[in-house]
Design a protein around this motif. Sequence first.
Motif, short mmCIF file in Angstrom:
data_model
loop_
_atom_site.label_atom_id
_atom_site.label_comp_id
_atom_site.label_asym_id
_atom_site.label_seq_id
_atom_site.Cartn_x
_atom_site.Cartn_y
_atom_site.Cartn_z
N ASN A 96 0.83 -1.21 0.00
CA ASN A 96 0.00 0.00 0.00
C ASN A 96 0.86 1.25 0.00
N SER A 137 2.23 1.72 -3.45
CA SER A 137 1.22 1.94 -4.49
C SER A 137 0.62 3.33 -4.46
N LYS A 138 1.16 4.22 -3.62
CA LYS A 138 0.62 5.57 -3.53
C LYS A 138 1.03 6.44 -4.70
N LYS A 156 1.71 0.66 -9.26
CA LYS A 156 0.95 -0.13 -8.30
C LYS A 156 1.66 -1.46 -8.04
N ASN A 208 1.46 -5.46 -6.24
CA ASN A 208 0.69 -6.60 -5.73
C ASN A 208 1.63 -7.49 -4.94
N LYS A 256 5.39 -5.49 -9.24
CA LYS A 256 4.70 -4.39 -9.88
C LYS A 256 3.54 -4.91 -10.72
N GLU A 257 2.51 -4.08 -10.82
CA GLU A 257 1.37 -4.42 -11.66
C GLU A 257 1.85 -4.58 -13.10
#
Length: 279
Positions: A60, A63-64, A68, A70, A95-96
């Motif tokens: 989190n 991911s700001k 993003k 996971n 990373k996404e």
Amino acid sequence: MPTNTFAKTTASIGAWNLATFEPLSPKRIKLQAKGLRLLDAELVTLVEIKNEAHIRDIANHLSKGEVKFNYSLIEQNPVGGSTNHGSMHIGVLYKEGIEVGNAELMEGSDLNKHKHRKAFLCDVEIGKFSFKLIGVHLKSGRDFNNQKIRDRQCKVIGDYIKNLRGTDDRNPDVLLMGDFNMIPGQDISNFHFLGGDDIMNFVSSWDLQERFSHILPSGRENLLDGFAISKNFSTEYIKGSLRLFPMHWTMGMGQAKYRKDVSDHLPFVANFDITRSRD
């Protein structure tokens, strides 16, 4: 997000022990996330994750921004007792745009004793590079009995890799990383059972000679963490790219403060060509 949208020709893959035997506070988690942002790897194998909330909080924080993150985690068997670290977990943060699936723990790699950790397994695809990732946190300790326990753990993991690679020792590519608790040149039998020079290429033993990853309270250091790649037909690793990331220096900390506030381990990171399908 589909993997084919991952718009890079190379990817960085790292490994880091978060040192969760130290008290875990929101400040410590925030500093760990800051260190990972500076590392900027596409995927990192994390060792000594306290619980799912720990890795979720790190993801989190990361991911700001525009990128993003996971994570994938399977918790080890819970173990009671303040001095028993068997419940510390292994997982991956990524990373996404990267695909991670089929996560599981390797049966028998804890020698069927909850005080040890099982190896973490998952399938990863980054661009056109796909591989089996094996994250490990082997038995710690420098005495003879500890080494023999690692021998047994390494044999289970080494046999798994041999069976996975098959009789022609070809596919899939295997990346093995984490806290080996093994020192190159000292724990020779451990390296032999884990894959030796026939199955696995222990690039951390060659590319990082005379370097360290583990910081002791006395200030002395050891190269306890490891990074290995299946030797035959695995050509995606960019030779010479594996390095120890000086996270303490990058964060503006001395070794003692970094050890106290962030981790007593420095991360590894290596680069891979992700433009080709598996050989």
